[in-house]
Write a protein that holds these residues in place. Sequence first.
Motif, PDB file in Angstrom:
ATOM      1  N   ASP A   1       0.883  -1.170   0.093  1.00  0.00           N
ATOM      2  CA  ASP A   1      -0.104   0.081  -0.074  1.00  0.00           C
ATOM      3  C   ASP A   1       0.704   1.374  -0.078  1.00  0.00           C
ATOM      4  OD1 ASP A   1       0.820  -0.665   2.536  1.00  0.00           O
ATOM      5  OD2 ASP A   1      -1.070  -0.214   3.552  1.00  0.00           O
ATOM      6  N   GLU A   2       2.122   1.382   0.687  1.00  0.00           N
ATOM      7  CA  GLU A   2       2.690   2.372   0.583  1.00  0.00           C
ATOM      8  C   GLU A   2       3.532   2.821  -0.639  1.00  0.00           C
ATOM      9  OE1 GLU A   2       5.741   1.747   3.768  1.00  0.00           O
ATOM     10  OE2 GLU A   2       4.173   2.081   5.494  1.00  0.00           O
ATOM     11  N   GLU A   3       3.990   1.663  -1.333  1.00  0.00           N
ATOM     12  CA  GLU A   3       4.470   1.634  -2.527  1.00  0.00           C
ATOM     13  C   GLU A   3       3.508   2.222  -3.704  1.00  0.00           C
ATOM     14  OE1 GLU A   3       7.813  -1.727  -2.210  1.00  0.00           O
ATOM     15  OE2 GLU A   3       5.842  -2.274  -2.892  1.00  0.00           O
ATOM     16  N   LEU A   4       2.273   1.689  -3.608  1.00  0.00           N
ATOM     17  CA  LEU A   4       1.163   2.313  -4.348  1.00  0.00           C
ATOM     18  C   LEU A   4       0.870   3.677  -4.516  1.00  0.00           C
ATOM     19  CD1 LEU A   4      -1.253   1.120  -6.276  1.00  0.00           C
ATOM     20  CD2 LEU A   4      -2.715   0.990  -4.340  1.00  0.00           C
ATOM     21  N   VAL A   5       0.723   4.213  -3.076  1.00  0.00           N
ATOM     22  CA  VAL A   5       0.910   5.762  -2.971  1.00  0.00           C
ATOM     23  C   VAL A   5       2.210   6.419  -3.798  1.00  0.00           C
ATOM     24  CG1 VAL A   5       0.949   7.553  -1.256  1.00  0.00           C
ATOM     25  CG2 VAL A   5      -0.279   5.517  -0.763  1.00  0.00           C
ATOM     26  N   ILE A   6       3.196   5.961  -3.782  1.00  0.00           N
ATOM     27  CA  ILE A   6       4.429   6.451  -4.281  1.00  0.00           C
ATOM     28  C   ILE A   6       4.250   6.423  -5.991  1.00  0.00           C
ATOM     29  CG2 ILE A   6       6.923   6.336  -4.779  1.00  0.00           C
ATOM     30  CD1 ILE A   6       7.380   5.244  -2.005  1.00  0.00           C
ATOM     31  N   LEU A   7       3.599   5.254  -6.488  1.00  0.00           N
ATOM     32  CA  LEU A   7       3.293   5.174  -7.851  1.00  0.00           C
ATOM     33  C   LEU A   7       2.225   5.996  -8.297  1.00  0.00           C
ATOM     34  CD1 LEU A   7       4.997   2.582  -8.506  1.00  0.00           C
ATOM     35  CD2 LEU A   7       2.977   1.625  -9.513  1.00  0.00           C
ATOM     36  N   GLY A   8       1.151   6.267  -7.330  1.00  0.00           N
ATOM     37  CA  GLY A   8       0.346   7.017  -7.877  1.00  0.00           C
ATOM     38  C   GLY A   8       0.791   8.631  -7.866  1.00  0.00           C
ATOM     39  N   ARG A   9       1.670   8.983  -6.869  1.00  0.00           N
ATOM     40  CA  ARG A   9       1.958  10.253  -7.216  1.00  0.00           C
ATOM     41  C   ARG A   9       2.976  10.368  -8.445  1.00  0.00           C
ATOM     42  NH1 ARG A   9       3.825  10.123  -1.297  1.00  0.00           N
ATOM     43  NH2 ARG A   9       2.177  10.889   0.021  1.00  0.00           N
ATOM     44  N   MET A  10       4.000   9.340  -8.640  1.00  0.00           N
ATOM     45  CA  MET A  10       4.813   9.498  -9.621  1.00  0.00           C
ATOM     46  C   MET A  10       4.197   9.322 -11.168  1.00  0.00           C
ATOM     47  SD  MET A  10       7.913   6.575 -10.095  1.00  0.00           S
ATOM     48  CE  MET A  10       8.611   6.825  -8.514  1.00  0.00           C
ATOM     49  N   PHE A  11       3.041   8.753 -11.162  1.00  0.00           N
ATOM     50  CA  PHE A  11       2.310   8.584 -12.641  1.00  0.00           C
ATOM     51  C   PHE A  11       1.302   9.405 -12.671  1.00  0.00           C
ATOM     52  CE2 PHE A  11       5.192   4.827 -12.342  1.00  0.00           C
ATOM     53  CZ  PHE A  11       5.600   4.496 -13.602  1.00  0.00           C
ATOM     54  N   GLY A  12       0.808  10.223 -11.614  1.00  0.00           N
ATOM     55  CA  GLY A  12      -0.070  11.340 -11.970  1.00  0.00           C
ATOM     56  C   GLY A  12      -1.443  10.915 -11.593  1.00  0.00           C
ATOM     57  N   TYR A  13      -1.840   9.781 -10.851  1.00  0.00           N
ATOM     58  CA  TYR A  13      -3.113   9.471 -10.274  1.00  0.00           C
ATOM     59  C   TYR A  13      -3.373   9.507  -8.716  1.00  0.00           C
ATOM     60  CZ  TYR A  13      -1.139   5.249 -12.025  1.00  0.00           C
ATOM     61  OH  TYR A  13      -0.234   4.161 -12.389  1.00  0.00           O
ATOM     62  N   PRO A  14      -2.765  10.585  -7.923  1.00  0.00           N
ATOM     63  CA  PRO A  14      -2.924  10.338  -6.463  1.00  0.00           C
ATOM     64  C   PRO A  14      -4.189  10.367  -5.889  1.00  0.00           C
ATOM     65  CG  PRO A  14      -2.143  12.666  -7.147  1.00  0.00           C
ATOM     66  CD  PRO A  14      -2.315  11.713  -8.596  1.00  0.00           C
ATOM     67  N   GLY A  15      -5.202  10.935  -6.580  1.00  0.00           N
ATOM     68  CA  GLY A  15      -6.778  11.008  -6.131  1.00  0.00           C
ATOM     69  C   GLY A  15      -7.493   9.918  -5.932  1.00  0.00           C
ATOM     70  N   LEU A  16      -7.047   8.909  -6.769  1.00  0.00           N
ATOM     71  CA  LEU A  16      -8.039   7.593  -6.669  1.00  0.00           C
ATOM     72  C   LEU A  16      -7.769   6.881  -5.544  1.00  0.00           C
ATOM     73  CD1 LEU A  16      -7.023   6.223 -10.290  1.00  0.00           C
ATOM     74  CD2 LEU A  16      -9.054   7.589  -9.548  1.00  0.00           C
TER      75      LEU A  16
END
Length: 292
Positions: free
Chosen positions: A178-193
């Motif tokens: 789950d922590e890595e998923l947050v980093i990926l979300g920020r990195m690839f531009g979909y943090p709000g999902l």
Amino acid sequence: MKQYVIGLGEVLWDCLPEGKKLGGAPANFAYHAGQFLGSENTIAISALGEDTLADETEEALNQHSLNYLMPHVPYPTGTVQVTLTGDGIPTYDIKENVAWDNIPFTPQIEEIASHARAVCFGSLAQRNVVSRENIHRFLDKTPKDCMKIFDINLRQQFYSKEVIRESLRRCNVLKINDEELVILGRMFGYPGLDIENKCWLILGKYNLDMLVLTCGTNGSYVFSPGQMSFQETPKVTVADTVGAGDSFTGSFCASILSGKSIPEAHKIAVNVSAYVCTQNGAMPEVPKDLKE
């Protein structure tokens, strides 16, 4: 030549408060997959130095009955200083410019790649260009039906958007927490999902067969096209969590290859991982009832 299930990447010594233990995600993965598939069907691929620690590595791998293909290179064998918090959660100081940063692509390694049934690799072993390029060469040589698991394994500053993107393009199964998923979300531009929508998005965008998401004590998920499996995390007394994620991945992979459904394989992986958390070190022997 037989087909192998392969852990590819770093091999290192976790220097824990109670002493050093052999570690590294690929060896851990291969060991745990081998407990279900038979150790003769699994292999860990990395590189060792030309030092006494390399001799100790080979001795430890032999003690665990783990097949390995680890050429010796003129760099020190890898080590990690592991400090555990009061909750048993590890923090890592991973030494740089070591043997597993320089894994060669030998004819023997290429031959193994061409007969891979499954391979698990991460981002950490791709921090150096030599190992990164040779990991890509290995993956590109695997059969079309090979199960290619990207266990993302973000550590310290040893990852980049490009490494992650290229790995996602080469894998067909993503394992992430789950922590890595947050980093990926920020990195690839979909943090709000929310987490489920992020997982569905990644699954579709990279045409994955499965996405495995672990959320610590909050359970774990396996997403596949048209299906989601959820399992609660068993409550256990934690000794340390070193290697728990690798045992999850290894036992899940082995169960899928053995013909289990995704929910069945998921349940086995959750129980194995929980057991490993009750033991010190990354490679405890799993009890017979869990294997059966």
